[in-house]
Design an enzyme around this catalytic site. Structure first.
Site, short mmCIF file in Angstrom:
data_model
loop_
_atom_site.label_atom_id
_atom_site.label_comp_id
_atom_site.label_asym_id
_atom_site.label_seq_id
_atom_site.Cartn_x
_atom_site.Cartn_y
_atom_site.Cartn_z
N GLU A 54 -1.76 -0.58 20.31
CA GLU A 54 -1.88 0.14 19.03
C GLU A 54 -2.91 1.25 19.09
O GLU A 54 -2.77 2.27 18.43
CB GLU A 54 -2.20 -0.84 17.91
N ALA A 93 1.07 -4.41 9.56
CA ALA A 93 -0.26 -3.90 9.20
C ALA A 93 -1.35 -4.73 9.86
O ALA A 93 -2.47 -4.27 10.04
CB ALA A 93 -0.43 -3.89 7.69
N ASP A 94 -1.00 -5.97 10.25
CA ASP A 94 -1.96 -6.82 10.96
C ASP A 94 -2.30 -6.23 12.33
O ASP A 94 -3.39 -6.41 12.85
CB ASP A 94 -1.37 -8.22 11.18
N HIS A 133 1.26 -11.86 10.25
CA HIS A 133 2.32 -10.98 9.73
C HIS A 133 2.29 -10.93 8.21
O HIS A 133 3.28 -10.65 7.58
CB HIS A 133 3.69 -11.46 10.19
#
Lengths: 410, 328
Positions: free
Chosen positions: B61, B85-86, B130
């Site tokens: 990421e 978004a985690d 999640h």
């Protein structure tokens, strides 16, 4: 025995609603744990919902065809044991104990400010909030003469300036505007609306009409109708003759019996005729299966069965699906010309208008009074053109004109 | 007008912007090829725009954020997807230290006009990794915008505005809403302002602020209360950072009774910032303590159904809190 409420269970990630496709039990049915109760349909899957416990079906709370949110109560089951799976059952709500504090002498910043600005003595205001608290609204709605009678109201200049009876801005209400009455739309009506809208927005629909001389057909039917009624218990209308003539023509024009689906034209092998049946507040389109294998009398019997089921609200799911072409009996309302909306994903719909007497010039130039009918055809112009539609209509016309008193309806 | 889901609206926004601007590209984990993302948000994009504009990234990421920022400097309005978004957490350094500061530290010579999409929120049995609401991690970093759409209309219009923006935008999408809400939206091109909160419903008794899935609960409850004579003003924050202070303060002043609803845990949540804005600017109009309804102070959302339910603020919680405030 105790009653438990069965709810529509979650049907997967992000599924929020489901249609009751069909009930597999009815009130009084004895069910064992894990027996299927109903078939539920989401936009992803159709799935059987099992019983969570042994028991006897007490009541169904939702009708077939209805769309419900996940978690909606759908059925009541009388259970034999008390052991049940937690998630499908309704939970009894435990009321929270609310401590009752007296708030009558605690003023919020807003109340202090407004009281100061308007010069209102807070002792003279009756609070409507929790524990007798004076709320901001109490002050905004406050008028001196509303004060508790035992206390003397302190009327300062700021409040006495406006006319004493004039309401403050926040209490002014204008007379309500007269509006039409709103009626919430039934879920069935919503489904109809959605299908209609989908049809007219997705399908480019073209329209054509021909006129057919059905004098011989009228005579043929009039000859047999009384006997038919005696034998079968219901009347023989003209409609089955038309359905028969259409299904015969569809055999030679498979394109009319096809369907546009995702840029592919699917030619249907079966000829299944959808017929429109109206009730007071809804429109159903049940299906006669394999119409081309049925005689006029066989079609009449099917129409009678389906129309009765619609009226008695007993129409089965299997009688609603699989239609490949729609024939609509608009003539029964006295219509002589109408534009049908295609019953998607079918390719066409034929409207049979009312039979009327007209003065006609015959081939030998004589003048005669004949029974005439208009057939109105709406086609999906993506896959059908005027040529095919015209040929098809002419064959329907020929089939109808070939019917006479020698035609056997059985 | 055509009926679309929240997910379809997002897909459509990307598609239309890619057609409009050749410089727009999409990348992230599994977004390319036939798969089109783990939720299918980027479906059909690779087929239409090719593998050079729609491609898969390695599972890194920090690299996704870095690449997006670099592409932004080169003038591309790039769209990076974080699968959840985690998973954005390894990219925090890139986003806060590089992306957000690019315009400022180059005195306007370079910008990072990019969008970073991230599906957030719980209620889908996603378990610890999640289900989180990580938007608060970034709130408070000038140079960055955080927005989230809570309606189908906004899903499309807000994303288009984000793509066209010259600022970096963190675009949070509530994954529970992907298929849960559908609505008719215009076929024509339109955008939704990135910096404006929305009054979704006008009312006079209490004001409720929310966003995401919680907003759906608020709207349902306010309909119910309307029948009982309680009039509710509902505000969708839309912009989570910076906050639209003007609209927020005005709506709070209107009723003097404020409820803030979030599914995030309470302390440090976006709603604490909203509360602070209201307390600072509207004290003398407040008729009740500002109330925040939020998740429990617990490390993360559990996987087990009963525990997930216990963690999440639900429809009844929202209704109860609204009634309590109205009666106060």
């Amino acid at each position: 025995m105790s009653e438990i409420v069965i709810k529509m269970p979650p049907l997967g990630e992000s599924v929020t609603e489901a249609t009751i496709a069909s009930w597999m039990v009815e009130p009084g049915t004895n069910v064992k744990k894990y027996d299927p109760l109903l078939e539920a349909m989401s936009d992803k899957v159709t799935t059987e919902i099992p019983a969570v416990d042994d028991g006897i079906v007490s009541r169904l709370l939702v009708e077939e065809g209805e769309v419900v949110d996940i978690g909606t109560d759908i059925m009541i089951l009388d259970t034999i044991s008390d052991q049940t799976d937690g998630i499908l059952l309704s939970e009894t709500k435990v009321e929270k104990a609310v401590p009752q504090n007296s708030n009558s002498l605690r003023y919020s910043p807003a109340v202090m400010r407004i009281a100061g600005e308007k010069g209102i003595d807070l002792n003279s205001v009756a609070g409507t909030g929790k524990g007798g608290r004076i709320t901001r609204k109490d002050l905004l709605n406050y008028q001196p003469d509303m004060a508790a009678p035992v206390k003397k109201t302190v009327v300062t200049e700021t409040v006495s300036k406006p006319a004493p009876v004039a309401p403050t801005a926040s209490t002014t209400k204008s007379a309500p505007v007269q509006k039409g009455e709103g009626t919430p739309v039934s879920s069935l009506r919503k489904v109809i609306a959605k299908n209609m809208l989908k049809s007219v927005t997705e399908i480019p629909q073209a329209w054509t009409m021909i006129e057919v001389d059905v004098t011989n057909l009228v005579n043929a039917r009039n000859k047999v109708k009384d006997d038919f009624k005696k034998q079968n218990g219901y009347s023989l209308s003209y409609f089955p003759y038309f359905v028969k003539a259409v299904s015969q023509a569809l055999i030679n024009h498979p394109k009319m019996n096809s369907s546009w689906q995702n840029d592919t034209v699917i030619t249907n092998k079966e000829i299944n005729t959808s017929i429109a049946v109206a009730t007071e507040d809804a429109l159903f389109v049940p299906v006669i299966k394999n119409t081309n294998n049925l005689s006029v009398s066989g079609i009449a019997s099917e129409i009678n069965r389906l129309a009765t089921d619609v009226r008695d609200k007993k129409l089965k799911n299997e009688d609603m699906i699989g239609g490949t072409f729609t024939v609509n009996n608009t003539g029964s309302f006295g219509s002589i010309e109408s534009k049908g909306i295609i019953n998607a994903p079918q390719a066409a719909i034929l409207q049979v208008e009312s039979i009327r007497k007209e003065v006609k010039v015959m081939p030998d130039n004589s003048i005669a009074i004949r029974n005439m009918v208009n057939l109105c055809l709406t086609i999906d112009h993506r896959l059908l053109d005027g040529l095919v539609a015209g040929r098809f209509l002419n064959e329907v016309k020929a089939n109808l004109e070939n019917i006479d008193e020698t035609t056997n309806i059985y | 007008m055509a009926e679309k889901t929240y997910l379809e609206a997002i897909n459509l926004a990307i598609k239309e912007e890619m057609r409009r601007d050749d410089g727009v590209m999409v990348f992230g984990e599994d977004v390319g090829g036939e798969k089109g993302g783990v939720f299918g948000v980027t479906k059909e994009l690779a087929a239409e725009f090719g593998d050079e504009r729609v491609f898969n990234s390695p599972l890194g990421e920090s690299e996704i954020a870095g690449l997006a920022t670099g592409l932004g400097i080169m003038g591309h309005h790039a769209i990076a997807e974080f699968q959840f978004a985690d998973y954005i957490l390894p990219a925090v350094n890139q986003i806060l230290s590089e992306t957000a500061k690019m315009r400022y530290r180059t005195a306007g010579d370079y910008t990072a006009p990019i969008v970073m999409r991230a599906p957030y929120g719980g209620g889908v049995r996603g378990g610890f990794y999640h289900s989180q609401s990580t938007e608060k991690i970034f709130a408070g970093q000038p140079g960055l915008r955080i927005v989230t759409p809570s309606s189908v209309y906004d899903a499309k219009g807000l994303l288009k505005a984000a793509i066209r923006s010259e600022d970096p935008v963190l675009f949070y999408e509530h994954k529970k809403l992907y298929r849960a809400i559908k609505d008719d939206i215009p076929d024509e091109d339109y955008t939704v302002a990135l910096d404006k909160a929305k009054i979704v419903k006008e009312g006079t008794d209490i004001t409720v602020f929310s966003y995401g899935m919680m907003l759906q609960f608020v709207l349902k409850a306010s309909e119910k209360l309307e029948n009982q004579g309680i009039s509710v003003e509902v505000v969708d924050l839309v912009s989570l950072y910076p906050l639209d202070q003007e609209t927020i303060v005005q709506a709070a002043r209107k009723t003097g009774k404020v409820l803030l609803v979030t599914e995030d845990t309470k302390e440090g949540s976006i709603m604490n910032n909203v509360s602070s804005v209201i307390a600072e600017n509207a004290l003398f109009d407040l008729d009740a303590p500002i109330k925040i309804l939020a998740g429990p102070e617990s490390p993360s959302m559990p996987y087990a159904k009963n525990l997930e339910d216990a963690f999440l603020v639900n429809q009844d919680d929202v209704l109860d809190a609204m009634v309590e405030l109205a009666e106060f």
